[in-house]
Design a protein around this motif. Structure first.
Motif, mmCIF file in Angstrom:
data_model
loop_
_atom_site.group_PDB
_atom_site.id
_atom_site.type_symbol
_atom_site.label_atom_id
_atom_site.label_comp_id
_atom_site.label_asym_id
_atom_site.label_seq_id
_atom_site.Cartn_x
_atom_site.Cartn_y
_atom_site.Cartn_z
ATOM 1 N N PRO A 45 0.782 -1.243 0.000
ATOM 2 C CA PRO A 45 0.000 0.000 0.000
ATOM 3 C C PRO A 45 0.820 1.302 0.000
ATOM 4 O O PRO A 45 0.512 2.197 -0.793
ATOM 5 C CB PRO A 45 -0.863 -0.130 1.256
ATOM 6 C CG PRO A 45 -0.984 -1.608 1.479
ATOM 7 C CD PRO A 45 0.311 -2.199 1.024
ATOM 8 N N GLU A 49 0.611 4.151 -3.028
ATOM 9 C CA GLU A 49 0.337 5.589 -2.836
ATOM 10 C C GLU A 49 1.392 6.452 -3.509
ATOM 11 O O GLU A 49 1.074 7.464 -4.134
ATOM 12 C CB GLU A 49 0.355 5.921 -1.338
ATOM 13 C CG GLU A 49 -0.980 5.801 -0.662
ATOM 14 C CD GLU A 49 -0.859 6.113 0.835
ATOM 15 O OE1 GLU A 49 -0.315 7.170 1.177
ATOM 16 O OE2 GLU A 49 -1.270 5.259 1.638
ATOM 17 N N THR A 50 2.653 6.046 -3.349
ATOM 18 C CA THR A 50 3.740 6.801 -3.976
ATOM 19 C C THR A 50 3.573 6.813 -5.488
ATOM 20 O O THR A 50 3.695 7.855 -6.141
ATOM 21 C CB THR A 50 5.103 6.167 -3.602
ATOM 22 O OG1 THR A 50 5.238 6.216 -2.182
ATOM 23 C CG2 THR A 50 6.263 6.902 -4.244
ATOM 24 N N LEU A 53 0.870 9.158 -6.586
ATOM 25 C CA LEU A 53 1.294 10.562 -6.570
ATOM 26 C C LEU A 53 2.181 10.874 -7.779
ATOM 27 O O LEU A 53 2.057 11.942 -8.400
ATOM 28 C CB LEU A 53 2.039 10.856 -5.268
ATOM 29 C CG LEU A 53 2.274 12.338 -4.961
ATOM 30 C CD1 LEU A 53 0.961 13.085 -4.788
ATOM 31 C CD2 LEU A 53 3.127 12.504 -3.705
ATOM 32 N N ILE A 54 3.030 9.922 -8.138
ATOM 33 C CA ILE A 54 3.894 10.100 -9.310
ATOM 34 C C ILE A 54 3.045 10.246 -10.577
ATOM 35 O O ILE A 54 3.292 11.110 -11.417
ATOM 36 C CB ILE A 54 4.887 8.913 -9.422
ATOM 37 C CG1 ILE A 54 5.963 9.037 -8.330
ATOM 38 C CG2 ILE A 54 5.530 8.856 -10.798
ATOM 39 C CD1 ILE A 54 6.890 7.828 -8.209
ATOM 40 N N GLU A 56 -0.085 11.249 -10.681
ATOM 41 C CA GLU A 56 -0.813 12.519 -10.584
ATOM 42 C C GLU A 56 0.088 13.680 -11.002
ATOM 43 O O GLU A 56 -0.336 14.616 -11.689
ATOM 44 C CB GLU A 56 -1.298 12.708 -9.145
ATOM 45 C CG GLU A 56 -2.235 13.885 -8.987
ATOM 46 C CD GLU A 56 -2.647 14.104 -7.530
ATOM 47 O OE1 GLU A 56 -2.639 13.126 -6.757
ATOM 48 O OE2 GLU A 56 -2.958 15.265 -7.188
ATOM 49 N N ASN A 57 1.354 13.604 -10.586
ATOM 50 C CA ASN A 57 2.302 14.666 -10.931
ATOM 51 C C ASN A 57 2.478 14.812 -12.442
ATOM 52 O O ASN A 57 2.593 15.923 -12.954
ATOM 53 C CB ASN A 57 3.658 14.365 -10.272
ATOM 54 C CG ASN A 57 4.701 15.411 -10.607
ATOM 55 O OD1 ASN A 57 4.570 16.566 -10.205
ATOM 56 N ND2 ASN A 57 5.703 15.029 -11.367
ATOM 57 N N THR A 60 -0.485 16.774 -13.618
ATOM 58 C CA THR A 60 -0.371 18.171 -13.191
ATOM 59 C C THR A 60 0.593 18.924 -14.094
ATOM 60 O O THR A 60 0.310 20.033 -14.552
ATOM 61 C CB THR A 60 0.142 18.251 -11.733
ATOM 62 O OG1 THR A 60 -0.700 17.451 -10.919
ATOM 63 C CG2 THR A 60 0.156 19.681 -11.211
ATOM 64 N N ALA A 61 1.748 18.308 -14.358
ATOM 65 C CA ALA A 61 2.774 18.961 -15.171
ATOM 66 C C ALA A 61 2.242 19.267 -16.572
ATOM 67 O O ALA A 61 2.428 20.369 -17.090
ATOM 68 C CB ALA A 61 4.010 18.076 -15.256
ATOM 69 N N ILE A 68 7.855 18.339 -15.236
ATOM 70 C CA ILE A 68 7.504 17.170 -14.427
ATOM 71 C C ILE A 68 8.452 17.082 -13.247
ATOM 72 O O ILE A 68 8.050 16.821 -12.121
ATOM 73 C CB ILE A 68 7.666 15.875 -15.267
ATOM 74 C CG1 ILE A 68 6.872 15.972 -16.563
ATOM 75 C CG2 ILE A 68 7.268 14.651 -14.470
ATOM 76 C CD1 ILE A 68 7.397 15.042 -17.644
ATOM 77 N N GLN A 242 10.793 4.848 -4.721
ATOM 78 C CA GLN A 242 11.549 5.769 -3.853
ATOM 79 C C GLN A 242 12.432 5.043 -2.832
ATOM 80 O O GLN A 242 13.044 5.669 -1.987
ATOM 81 C CB GLN A 242 10.615 6.752 -3.127
ATOM 82 C CG GLN A 242 9.793 7.617 -4.068
ATOM 83 C CD GLN A 242 10.668 8.476 -4.971
ATOM 84 O OE1 GLN A 242 11.497 9.221 -4.497
ATOM 85 N NE2 GLN A 242 10.485 8.355 -6.288
ATOM 86 N N HIS A 274 11.901 7.454 -13.243
ATOM 87 C CA HIS A 274 10.539 7.400 -13.785
ATOM 88 C C HIS A 274 10.221 8.624 -14.627
ATOM 89 O O HIS A 274 9.206 8.667 -15.299
ATOM 90 C CB HIS A 274 9.518 7.208 -12.654
ATOM 91 C CG HIS A 274 9.490 8.317 -11.655
ATOM 92 N ND1 HIS A 274 8.710 9.432 -11.824
ATOM 93 C CD2 HIS A 274 10.161 8.493 -10.497
ATOM 94 C CE1 HIS A 274 8.898 10.244 -10.789
ATOM 95 N NE2 HIS A 274 9.773 9.696 -9.969
#
Ligand code: SF4
Lengths: 283, 189
Positions: A45, A49-50, A53-54, A56-57, A60-61, A68, A242, A274
Motif C-alpha cells: 500500500p 500511494e507513492t 502521486l507520481i 498525478e504529478n 499536473t505537469a 515534471i 523511492q 521514472h
C-alpha cells in the motif's frame, strides 16, 4: 543527380527549443502507461500511494504546463541527418545549442550545466547540449531531445568484462548496479543496457536503449528473454518506489547489443528514473 | 494518516516522529544544494557567520526551475541527499534541525542525525509539478550567483514528506524494504 533539401539553422533551433520544453513538461505516453500499470499492480500500500502521486504529478505537469521534475537535465540531442539535407546559416551544433538556450530560457527550465568539472560556473543557459549525429539516407532531419537528470545519471556504470564472464557476468553487473543505486535514482527506475562494441560505443548503446523507449518486445528472442529475466529479478529485490519497499523497483529494462572484439564483453547500464523524457520531430 | 507539522520545529516536535511517518509540512524551509553546502562549511570552518542563520531551521536539498510569471514557484523537488553527506555532520552540529532530500544516507550522516536530535525527511523525487503547488513563496536570500543553487527561503503549505531517519536512528528505507519483503512479497510471483 539527387537534389538537396535546404533546412535553415533557425528552423533547427526553433525545433530544438520546442522539443526541450515539450520533453520536460510532457512525459511520453509509453512511460506514463508503464507507471499506471505499475501502480495498479503494486501490492504494497505505501508503494501504491507513492506511484499514485507520481502519476498525478505527470498529469499536473502537462495541465499547467510546467516541468515534471525540477531537474530538467543535461540536454542530450540525437540528430539523424539525411545525406541530402543541406543546412544553411549556422552549423548544426550551433543551431542545436541556440535551441537549447531558447528552450531553457523561454520555457522556464532549470539551467543545470557548469562550464568546467572543477571550476563549476553555471553556463546560464543549459548549453552545451550533448549532441549525437548520425547520417542517414534521404532528405529529412530527425531531432530527438532527451533531457537527462543526474540523480539517475550518476548511478550509471560501465564495465569491460571478458568473454569468460559471459551472460552470468553481465546479469550480475546489471543487478549490482541496481543494488548500488538503491533509492538514489528516484525508483521506479528504467534501465538502458548496452552490451558489446568498444568502450565509448557501449555507453552510447546504453543511452540509446534508454532513450529510444522501444515499445513491444526486443526483436531478438534471446535479448527479449534477457530483458524480461532481468526486470523480474530487479523487481524481486524489494527496493520499491523511492526505496521505501515494494514490488515496483524498475519499470523497464531495454538492451542494445552490438558486435564486439574477440577479447571483450563490454557492458554499460545507463540508469534512468521514472521521469525518462524524450521528444522528437522530423523536419 | 499524515501528521501536520510547522517548520522551524521545536526539538520536542521532532522527538515524537518515527521513521515511516507521513508528514504534511508547512512553514519556512531554506534550499541549499552541493555548492551552497560547500560555502556554508567553508564559512563555518573559518569561524564566519552564515549568510542566513540556519540554527533551528530546515534545509531542503533542492534547486527549483525558475518561477514563471503569475506563479508562486517553479517545479521543485529533492535532489540526492548522499552528495550532502560530507557536510551534514558539521551543519547538524551547527544547529540545523531537519533536512529534506531523497535517498538513503551514509553511516556518518545517519549517526549525525541521532547525535544531534535532528530528522531526515524525504520528499518523493520527480513529483516536482505537484510539489510546486505546496510552495507559496520563493525568495533568494544568499549566493545569488549560484543560480538555481542559490539559497532560497520557501514558504510551504502541506508539503507531503516521509520521515526517513528519526531522532532515534530508525531508518524508513531499511524498515520499509524489510516489511515489504516479509509481509507482501511472497503472495505475488
Ligand atoms: S532522478 Fe529523475 S525523477 Fe529524480 S530528481 Fe533526477 S530527473 Fe527527477
Amino acid at each position: 543527380m539527387e537534389t538537396l533539401r535546404t533546412i535553415t539553422s533557425d528552423e533547427i533551433a526553433e525545433c530544438v527549443a520546442r522539443l526541450c520544453v515539450r520533453a520536460c513538461n510532457e512525459l511520453p505516453a509509453a512511460v506514463y502507461a508503464l507507471l499506471c500499470a505499475a501502480r495498479d499492480a503494486e501490492p504494497y500500500p505505501p508503494a501504491r500511494e507513492t506511484l499514485a502521486l507520481i502519476c498525478e504529478n505527470v498529469c499536473t505537469a502537462a495541465a499547467q504546463p510546467m516541468p515534471i521534475c525540477q531537474d530538467t537535465g543535461m540536454t542530450v540531442v540525437f540528430a539523424e541527418v539525411g545525406q541530402n539535407v543541406h543546412i544553411t546559416g549556422d552549423t548544426l551544433e550551433n543551431a542545436v545549442n541556440a535551441g537549447v538556450t531558447r528552450g531553457y530560457t523561454e520555457g522556464y527550465l532549470r539551467k543545470s550545466v557548469v562550464a568546467d568539472p572543477f571550476r563549476r560556473s553555471n553556463t546560464g543557459d543549459n548549453t552545451p547540449a550533448v549532441l549525437h549525429v548520425r547520417l542517414t539516407a534521404g532528405d529529412r532531419l530527425k531531432l530527438t531531445v532527451c533531457p537527462k537528470g543526474f540523480g539517475s545519471e550518476n548511478m550509471s556504470r560501465l564495465a569491460m568484462l571478458t568473454p569468460a564472464d559471459g551472460l552470468e557476468g553481465v546479469k550480475a553487473f546489471v543487478l549490482e548496479t541496481v543494488r548500488l543505486a538503491g533509492a538514489n535514482p528516484c525508483p521506479p527506475m528504467m534501465l538502458g543496457v548496452g552490451i558489446g562494441g568498444t568502450f565509448e560505443q557501449v555507453a552510447l548503446l546504453a543511452k540509446e536503449a534508454l532513450a529510444e523507449l522501444r515499445e513491444g518486445p526486443h526483436p531478438d528472442p534471446f535479448y527479449d528473454r534477457l530483458e524480461k529475466e532481468l526486470l523480474a529479478q530487479i523487481n524481486r529485490m524489494g527496493i520499491g518506489p523511492q526505496g521505501f519497499g515494494g514490488l515496483t523497483t524498475a519499470l523497464s529494462v531495454r538492451i542494445k547489443a552490438a558486435p564486439t572484439h574477440i577479447a571483450g564483453l563490454p557492458v554499460a547500464v545507463n540508469m534512468g528514473c521514472h521521469v525518462t523524457r524524450r521528444a522528437s520531430e522530423t523536419l | 494518516m499524515a501528521v501536520s507539522l510547522l517548520s522551524p520545529f521545536t526539538p520536542q516536535a521532532l522527538w515524537a516522529l518515527r521513521a515511516g511517518d507521513q508528514v504534511l509540512l508547512s512553514g519556512v524551509v531554506y534550499t541549499a544544494r552541493d555548492a551552497a553546502h560547500a560555502r556554508f562549511c567553508d564559512a563555518l570552518g573559518k569561524g564566519e557567520p552564515l549568510p542566513v542563520d540556519l540554527r533551528g531551521q530546515t534545509i531542503f536539498y533542492a534547486g527549483p526551475t525558475p518561477t514563471p510569471p503569475g506563479r508562486s514557484s517553479g517545479s521543485i523537488g529533492p535532489t540526492t541527499s548522499v552528495r550532502m553527506d560530507p557536510y551534514t555532520p558539521q551543519l547538524l552540529r551547527y544547529g540545523v534541525r531537519a533536512v529534506i532530500g531523497k535517498g538513503d544516507r551514509g553511516s556518518a550522516a545517519r549517526d549525525a542525525f541521532t547525535a544531534n536530535g535532528a530528522v531526515y525527511f524525504v520528499a518523493i523525487g520527480g513529483c516536482a509539478a505537484y510539489m510546486a503547488s505546496c510552495v507559496k513563496s520563493v525568495e533568494v536570500v544568499a549566493y545569488d550567483d549560484l543560480g538555481t543553487e542559490s539559497v532560497k527561503r520557501l514558504t510551504v503549505e502541506n508539503m507531503p514528506l516521509i520521515v526517513a531517519i528519526d531522532t532515534l536512528g530508525h531508518n524508513a528505507y531499511v524498515d520499509g524494504q524489510a516489511r515489504y519483503l516479509r509481509d507482501f512479497a511472497t503472495d505475488i510471483r
